[in-house]
Design a protein around this motif. Sequence first.
Motif, PDB file in Angstrom:
ATOM      1  N   MET A 116       0.814  -1.217   0.000  1.00  0.00           N
ATOM      2  CA  MET A 116       0.000   0.000   0.000  1.00  0.00           C
ATOM      3  C   MET A 116       0.844   1.262   0.000  1.00  0.00           C
ATOM      4  SD  MET A 116      -3.334  -0.330   2.348  1.00  0.00           S
ATOM      5  CE  MET A 116      -2.379  -0.296   3.855  1.00  0.00           C
ATOM      6  N   ARG A 117       2.129   1.145   0.282  1.00  0.00           N
ATOM      7  CA  ARG A 117       2.946   2.346   0.467  1.00  0.00           C
ATOM      8  C   ARG A 117       2.986   3.228  -0.780  1.00  0.00           C
ATOM      9  NH1 ARG A 117       8.175  -0.446   3.025  1.00  0.00           N
ATOM     10  NH2 ARG A 117       9.176   1.340   1.993  1.00  0.00           N
ATOM     11  N   GLN A 118       3.233   2.614  -1.933  1.00  0.00           N
ATOM     12  CA  GLN A 118       3.304   3.393  -3.179  1.00  0.00           C
ATOM     13  C   GLN A 118       1.946   3.990  -3.566  1.00  0.00           C
ATOM     14  OE1 GLN A 118       2.181   1.818  -6.364  1.00  0.00           O
ATOM     15  NE2 GLN A 118       2.806   3.454  -7.745  1.00  0.00           N
ATOM     16  N   PRO A 119       0.839   3.224  -3.517  1.00  0.00           N
ATOM     17  CA  PRO A 119      -0.472   3.835  -3.829  1.00  0.00           C
ATOM     18  C   PRO A 119      -0.850   4.975  -2.881  1.00  0.00           C
ATOM     19  CG  PRO A 119      -0.618   1.442  -3.927  1.00  0.00           C
ATOM     20  CD  PRO A 119       0.728   1.765  -3.358  1.00  0.00           C
ATOM     21  N   LEU A 120      -0.445   4.890  -1.613  1.00  0.00           N
ATOM     22  CA  LEU A 120      -0.761   5.962  -0.675  1.00  0.00           C
ATOM     23  C   LEU A 120      -0.073   7.262  -1.070  1.00  0.00           C
ATOM     24  CD1 LEU A 120      -0.637   4.147   2.787  1.00  0.00           C
ATOM     25  CD2 LEU A 120      -2.579   5.407   1.873  1.00  0.00           C
ATOM     26  N   GLU A 121       1.111   7.161  -1.660  1.00  0.00           N
ATOM     27  CA  GLU A 121       1.852   8.347  -2.076  1.00  0.00           C
ATOM     28  C   GLU A 121       1.363   8.865  -3.428  1.00  0.00           C
ATOM     29  OE1 GLU A 121       4.286  10.246  -0.701  1.00  0.00           O
ATOM     30  OE2 GLU A 121       3.939   9.187   1.178  1.00  0.00           O
ATOM     31  N   GLU A 122       1.235   7.964  -4.400  1.00  0.00           N
ATOM     32  CA  GLU A 122       0.943   8.377  -5.778  1.00  0.00           C
ATOM     33  C   GLU A 122      -0.548   8.447  -6.080  1.00  0.00           C
ATOM     34  OE1 GLU A 122       3.143   6.144  -8.613  1.00  0.00           O
ATOM     35  OE2 GLU A 122       5.071   6.473  -7.613  1.00  0.00           O
ATOM     36  N   ARG A 123      -1.368   7.875  -5.198  1.00  0.00           N
ATOM     37  CA  ARG A 123      -2.831   7.878  -5.343  1.00  0.00           C
ATOM     38  C   ARG A 123      -3.293   7.173  -6.616  1.00  0.00           C
ATOM     39  NH1 ARG A 123      -4.571  10.810  -1.089  1.00  0.00           N
ATOM     40  NH2 ARG A 123      -2.975  12.139  -0.156  1.00  0.00           N
ATOM     41  N   LYS A 124      -2.499   6.230  -7.052  1.00  0.00           N
ATOM     42  CA  LYS A 124      -2.885   5.322  -8.123  1.00  0.00           C
ATOM     43  C   LYS A 124      -2.019   4.082  -8.000  1.00  0.00           C
ATOM     44  CE  LYS A 124       0.346   6.871 -11.690  1.00  0.00           C
ATOM     45  NZ  LYS A 124       0.509   7.325 -13.086  1.00  0.00           N
ATOM     46  N   VAL A 125      -2.458   2.991  -8.609  1.00  0.00           N
ATOM     47  CA  VAL A 125      -1.667   1.767  -8.605  1.00  0.00           C
ATOM     48  C   VAL A 125      -1.528   1.288 -10.041  1.00  0.00           C
ATOM     49  CG1 VAL A 125      -3.718   0.324  -8.154  1.00  0.00           C
ATOM     50  CG2 VAL A 125      -1.441  -0.563  -7.647  1.00  0.00           C
ATOM     51  N   THR A 126      -0.318   0.912 -10.408  1.00  0.00           N
ATOM     52  CA  THR A 126      -0.039   0.439 -11.759  1.00  0.00           C
ATOM     53  C   THR A 126       0.178  -1.067 -11.724  1.00  0.00           C
ATOM     54  OG1 THR A 126       0.983   2.540 -12.346  1.00  0.00           O
ATOM     55  CG2 THR A 126       1.466   0.658 -13.765  1.00  0.00           C
ATOM     56  N   ILE A 127      -0.633  -1.799 -12.487  1.00  0.00           N
ATOM     57  CA  ILE A 127      -0.506  -3.253 -12.589  1.00  0.00           C
ATOM     58  C   ILE A 127       0.151  -3.559 -13.932  1.00  0.00           C
ATOM     59  CG2 ILE A 127      -1.697  -5.458 -12.501  1.00  0.00           C
ATOM     60  CD1 ILE A 127      -2.001  -3.838  -9.938  1.00  0.00           C
ATOM     61  N   SER A 128       1.332  -4.149 -13.907  1.00  0.00           N
ATOM     62  CA  SER A 128       2.078  -4.413 -15.142  1.00  0.00           C
ATOM     63  C   SER A 128       2.144  -5.900 -15.420  1.00  0.00           C
ATOM     64  CB  SER A 128       3.504  -3.850 -15.027  1.00  0.00           C
ATOM     65  OG  SER A 128       3.480  -2.453 -14.865  1.00  0.00           O
ATOM     66  N   ARG A 129       1.872  -6.251 -16.656  1.00  0.00           N
ATOM     67  CA  ARG A 129       2.004  -7.618 -17.136  1.00  0.00           C
ATOM     68  C   ARG A 129       2.872  -7.604 -18.385  1.00  0.00           C
ATOM     69  NH1 ARG A 129       0.725  -8.139 -12.838  1.00  0.00           N
ATOM     70  NH2 ARG A 129      -1.114  -9.114 -11.891  1.00  0.00           N
ATOM     71  N   ALA A 130       3.177  -8.772 -18.918  1.00  0.00           N
ATOM     72  CA  ALA A 130       4.083  -8.842 -20.066  1.00  0.00           C
ATOM     73  C   ALA A 130       3.568  -8.037 -21.258  1.00  0.00           C
ATOM     74  CB  ALA A 130       4.297 -10.304 -20.469  1.00  0.00           C
ATOM     75  N   LYS A 131       2.250  -8.110 -21.509  1.00  0.00           N
ATOM     76  CA  LYS A 131       1.692  -7.454 -22.695  1.00  0.00           C
ATOM     77  C   LYS A 131       0.776  -6.275 -22.392  1.00  0.00           C
ATOM     78  CE  LYS A 131       1.907 -11.417 -25.846  1.00  0.00           C
ATOM     79  NZ  LYS A 131       1.149 -12.251 -26.794  1.00  0.00           N
ATOM     80  N   VAL A 132       0.543  -6.020 -21.116  1.00  0.00           N
ATOM     81  CA  VAL A 132      -0.390  -4.937 -20.794  1.00  0.00           C
ATOM     82  C   VAL A 132       0.004  -4.292 -19.469  1.00  0.00           C
ATOM     83  CG1 VAL A 132      -2.022  -6.441 -19.573  1.00  0.00           C
ATOM     84  CG2 VAL A 132      -2.841  -4.312 -20.607  1.00  0.00           C
ATOM     85  N   SER A 133      -0.202  -3.003 -19.376  1.00  0.00           N
ATOM     86  CA  SER A 133       0.013  -2.270 -18.139  1.00  0.00           C
ATOM     87  C   SER A 133      -1.168  -1.331 -17.950  1.00  0.00           C
ATOM     88  CB  SER A 133       1.321  -1.480 -18.203  1.00  0.00           C
ATOM     89  OG  SER A 133       1.516  -0.744 -17.012  1.00  0.00           O
ATOM     90  N   VAL A 134      -1.848  -1.448 -16.815  1.00  0.00           N
ATOM     91  CA  VAL A 134      -3.043  -0.627 -16.579  1.00  0.00           C
ATOM     92  C   VAL A 134      -2.898   0.133 -15.269  1.00  0.00           C
ATOM     93  CG1 VAL A 134      -4.561  -2.155 -17.880  1.00  0.00           C
ATOM     94  CG2 VAL A 134      -4.291  -2.514 -15.433  1.00  0.00           C
ATOM     95  N   ASP A 135      -3.491   1.311 -15.232  1.00  0.00           N
ATOM     96  CA  ASP A 135      -3.508   2.138 -14.027  1.00  0.00           C
ATOM     97  C   ASP A 135      -4.898   2.135 -13.426  1.00  0.00           C
ATOM     98  OD1 ASP A 135      -0.848   2.888 -14.250  1.00  0.00           O
ATOM     99  OD2 ASP A 135      -1.298   4.653 -15.464  1.00  0.00           O
TER     100      ASP A 135
END
Length: 511
Positions: free
Chosen positions: A319-338
């Motif tokens: 949770m540390r990064q989402p608390l700072e940036e107020r978004k979470v980035t989910i990265s996969r081999a072929k797709v990255s979504v916020d």
Amino acid sequence: MLSKGYGAAVYGVDARVITIEVNIVQGIKFWLSGLPDSAVKESEHRIESAFKHFDYRMPRQKVVVNMAPADIKKEGSAYDLPIALGVLNASNQINAPELEKYIIMGEMALDGNLRPIKGVLPIAIEARNNGFKGFILPTENANEAAIVNDLDVIGVGNLIEAIEFLEGKRHIEPLEYDTRDKFFTHLNDYEADFSNVQGQENIKRALEIAAAGGHNVIMIGPPGAGKTMLAKRLPSILPPLSLYEALETTKIHSVAGKLSVNGDLVTKRPFRSPHHTVSDVALVGGGGNPQPGEISLAHNGVLFLDELPEFKRTVLEVMRQPLEERKVTISRAKVSVDFPSNFMLIASMNPCPCGYYNHPEKDCVCGSGQVQRYLNKISGPLLDRIDLHVEVTPVSFDQMTENRKAEDSAAIRERVIKARAIQTARLKDHGLHSNAMMPSQMVKDICQINEAGRKLLKTAMERLGLSARAYDRILKVSRTIADLADSDEIRIEHLAEAIQYRSLDRDGWAG
């Protein structure tokens, strides 16, 4: 004959138009191309059964269905309806000249009835943005799609209704949804209210400050002191959602399939309370086809973590990064979504394993060092992101039974809204809207204190043994307290009140 129709795929909280081409040529077998998953491939059997139910036939030739762009994976059963209509149109069993003017989605049962699907709102937004005339989808999802204006939303209950509509044999009136009326009608419909809470005035004050500045809070107290009850009432004193925030929140809940049966607009700030056994993927989101987690479902609302030390350390650390940036980035081999995750974190915990450390009446039975080991389950970097540490004590019998009516949430909310308006005006040039969002450099520029305030803060840091990380937090909270008091400057009483909200930073707090 070649037939062309359109569906959509959801990636993150946005949708992308998918072109569904159907060609029937000499040969045998049903072919699906365009990276369909198993659920899409199985549509052949559902479609064939539905055709038989309505006296249509599956062509005994080679049926090629291409889903473009072909290099993007297609998932789920919502492509049943557009594929079925494409096959019927390509085989000349129906004449649907307006097939290409609509986005069409829907899962079919074996008897041709349609089942609701997920992610309708982002699909409807994408349909309007791409200039489609309308959106044909299951009746259960029609309310959700109708939130989007300038788009004909056609709800159908089964395959035959969709066919007759496209052939012009059945008139279906586009569903109309007065978004603003629904939004403003249910804006303040909160079941829990602070007027039901007897006593705990100091905790109510701390939560008011947290709501006014967007600060994260941790409540420390024995079992039964009212931590959960107070946390559940926090959304009722937060500023009302704006229409933009409501649409953004509804999109996330739509993608996750968490909307009500009617698919109405989310008008109240979310309150999410995952169990302490939650996994890190369930909390922040993820999976093969990335889905929003609890922190995104709490976007524009409150995430409540009850019994914080019982959560796995790995879960808390993500949770540390989402608390700072107020978004979470989910990265996969072929797709990255916020996924957006702008939420207020409210946590609660017992002060020790037995729960009675510092209790005014009951004795703590925990051994030497147990209390500190229990607190050490929460890492310093996570605690660094929590502005207010509030000690909750049990309510006395006299307080519980007194007849005095407590202040209701509406009165508290008015003060919170005024304080937020002050912050928005002050921070608008920086793209921020609450004191909690201020970075360290901005805190130094905005949270100026006089010489008396500096002496008080220095004394508190030395005598109470407050950690260095408490310095910025105290200044942020004192700025919020000053805003609630409609004061241009941070006075010494504002600082004094902010200092008392740093319980876990004090040396020797846990013995």
